[in-house]
Write an enzyme that holds these catalytic residues in place. Structure first.
Site, PDB file in Angstrom:
ATOM      1  CG  HIS A 122       2.465 -50.470   3.633  1.00 36.96           C
ATOM      2  ND1 HIS A 122       1.694 -51.455   4.072  1.00 36.96           N
ATOM      3  CD2 HIS A 122       3.473 -50.391   4.643  1.00 36.96           C
ATOM      4  CE1 HIS A 122       2.198 -51.805   5.208  1.00 36.96           C
ATOM      5  NE2 HIS A 122       3.435 -51.436   5.553  1.00 36.96           N
TER       6      HIS A 122
ATOM      7  N   GLY B 110       7.530 -50.334  11.307  1.00 35.84           N
ATOM      8  CA  GLY B 110       6.133 -50.051  11.718  1.00 35.84           C
ATOM      9  C   GLY B 110       6.057 -50.064  13.489  1.00 35.84           C
ATOM     10  N   GLY B 111       5.835 -51.221  13.827  1.00 39.61           N
ATOM     11  CA  GLY B 111       5.720 -51.484  15.343  1.00 39.61           C
ATOM     12  C   GLY B 111       6.647 -50.668  16.211  1.00 39.61           C
TER      13      GLY B 111
ATOM     14  CD  GLU C 273       7.599 -51.980   4.436  1.00 44.28           C
ATOM     15  OE1 GLU C 273       8.039 -51.461   5.597  1.00 44.28           O
ATOM     16  OE2 GLU C 273       6.278 -51.886   4.079  1.00 44.28           O
TER      17      GLU C 273
ATOM     18  CD  GLU D 268       0.055 -52.798   6.950  1.00 47.90           C
ATOM     19  OE1 GLU D 268      -0.369 -51.681   7.176  1.00 47.90           O
ATOM     20  OE2 GLU D 268       0.453 -53.643   7.598  1.00 47.90           O
TER      21      GLU D 268
ATOM     22  N   GLY E 288       4.826 -57.070  10.520  1.00 48.55           N
ATOM     23  CA  GLY E 288       4.174 -57.231  11.780  1.00 48.55           C
ATOM     24  C   GLY E 288       4.081 -58.434  12.210  1.00 48.55           C
TER      25      GLY E 288
ATOM     26  CB  SER F 248       9.635 -58.041  11.839  1.00 41.62           C
ATOM     27  OG  SER F 248       8.228 -58.229  11.643  1.00 41.62           O
TER      28      SER F 248
ATOM     29  CG  ASN G  10       3.910 -47.365   8.183  1.00 42.08           C
ATOM     30  OD1 ASN G  10       2.906 -46.637   8.373  1.00 42.08           O
ATOM     31  ND2 ASN G  10       3.703 -48.415   7.395  1.00 42.08           N
ATOM     32  CD1 TRP G  11       4.686 -43.576  13.787  1.00 42.48           C
ATOM     33  CD2 TRP G  11       3.112 -42.129  14.589  1.00 42.48           C
ATOM     34  NE1 TRP G  11       5.105 -42.457  14.678  1.00 42.48           N
ATOM     35  CE2 TRP G  11       4.392 -41.647  15.165  1.00 42.48           C
ATOM     36  CE3 TRP G  11       1.933 -41.340  14.883  1.00 42.48           C
ATOM     37  CZ2 TRP G  11       4.434 -40.367  15.837  1.00 42.48           C
ATOM     38  CZ3 TRP G  11       2.289 -40.285  15.788  1.00 42.48           C
ATOM     39  CH2 TRP G  11       3.248 -40.080  16.267  1.00 42.48           C
ATOM     40  CE  LYS G  12       2.537 -51.331   9.394  1.00 43.13           C
ATOM     41  NZ  LYS G  12       2.486 -52.535   9.276  1.00 43.13           N
TER      42      LYS G  12
HETATM   43  P1  PGA Z   1       6.536 -53.671  11.106  1.00 42.71           P
HETATM   44  O1  PGA Z   1       5.911 -52.940   9.868  1.00 42.71           O
HETATM   45  O2  PGA Z   1       7.883 -52.904  11.457  1.00 42.71           O
HETATM   46  O3  PGA Z   1       5.680 -53.360  12.216  1.00 42.71           O
HETATM   47  O4  PGA Z   1       6.642 -54.988  10.417  1.00 42.71           O
HETATM   48  C1  PGA Z   1       6.719 -52.605   8.570  1.00 42.71           C
HETATM   49  C2  PGA Z   1       5.866 -51.792   7.669  1.00 42.71           C
HETATM   50  O5  PGA Z   1       4.689 -52.147   7.685  1.00 42.71           O
HETATM   51  O6  PGA Z   1       6.240 -50.816   7.177  1.00 42.71           O
END
Ligand code: PGA
Length: 246
Positions: free
Chosen positions: A95, A231-232, A166, A97, A172, A210, A9-11
């Site tokens: 998600h 994500g990251g 999640e 967010e 994050g 994470s 997930n590049w966001k």
């Molecule tokens: P993260 O993000 O791996 O950076 O914690 C995961 C996500 O939001 O899908």
């Protein structure tokens, strides 16, 4: 055998030149293996680039959001059918967010999952509790409510979705759920899927929050964890590929 699915997930990260390098590194570095699947969910403007770079490879791609509407006067929105035209297999819906920063309700998330399926996409439906909810002992109630809203909308077709647990406090933050914490929630989600339909119990349930190269193996070893939403760590080809083969 449910196998393992790892989705990046590049966001809101990326740029044409850096994407080219990342796609090339992923394409060159990914050795498809039995029961292993890899995908990346990129920002809308880069869907064409993902399609150009990854077509014919074993790596799938998708979007990070869609409108719950099929078409119409919704300035700034993007429909599932539009995304599907770029060869997407997946779209992330719900998600945390989106839920918290863009006020998406359970009902909107459920409508987005239905819209995705109507366009032939596989929705990756995210659920998860906040730190406050976990500390209040309501993790089970929260994730059940979030899943049930989607089931109420799509019924037994929940079997065709991917779920992602999640925990919001792990996204994050560098705080990862322990394998035991993840497994407990995954088992609960799996039981709930099973209660809808025996076949639905085989829907992949990913862990996200994470996930890194150094914790993926322990998380993915849990019997009900079918891979990860990353994500990251999905922005670094080497680490992402390590996670994908963990
Ligand atoms: P993260 O993000 O791996 O950076 O914690 C995961 C996500 O939001 O899908």
């Amino acid at each position: 055998m449910r196998g393992k699915l790892v989705v990046g997930n590049w966001k809101m990260h990326g740029g044409l030149r850096q994407n080219d390098a990342l796609f090339a590194d992923l394409r060159n570095g990914w050795a498809p293996a039995e029961g292993r699947r890899l995908a990346v969910c990129v920002p809308f403007p880069y869907l064409w680039q993902a399609q150009a770079a990854l077509s014919g490879s074993a790596i799938a791609w998708g979007a990070q959001n869609i409108s719950e509407h099929a078409t119409g006067a919704f300035t700034g929105e993007v429909s599932a059918a539009m995304v599907a035209e770029f060869g997407c297999r997946y779209v992330i819906v719900g998600h945390s967010e989106r839920r918290t920063l863009f006020a998406e309700s359970d009902a909107v998330v459920a409508a987005k999952a239905a819209a995705a399926m109507a366009a032939g996409l596989t929705p990756i439906v995210c659920v998860g509790e906040s730190l406050q909810e976990r500390e209040a002992g309501s993790t089970e109630a929260v994730v059940s409510r979030q899943l049930d809203a989607v089931v109420a909308r799509v019924g037994r077709r929940i079997a065709e979705t991917v779920l992602a647990y999640e925990p919001v406090w792990a996204i994050g933050t560098g705080l990862t759920a322990s394998p035991d914490q993840a497994q407990a929630v995954h088992a609960l989600l799996r039981a709930r899927l099973h209660s809808v339909d025996a076949g639905a119990a085989d829907a992949p349930v990913l862990y996200g929050g994470s996930v890194k190269a150094d914790n993926a193996r322990a998380l993915f070893a849990c019997p009900d964890v079918d891979g990860g939403l990353v994500g990251g760590a999905s922005l670094k080809a080497g680490e992402f590929l390590e996670i994908a083969s963990a």
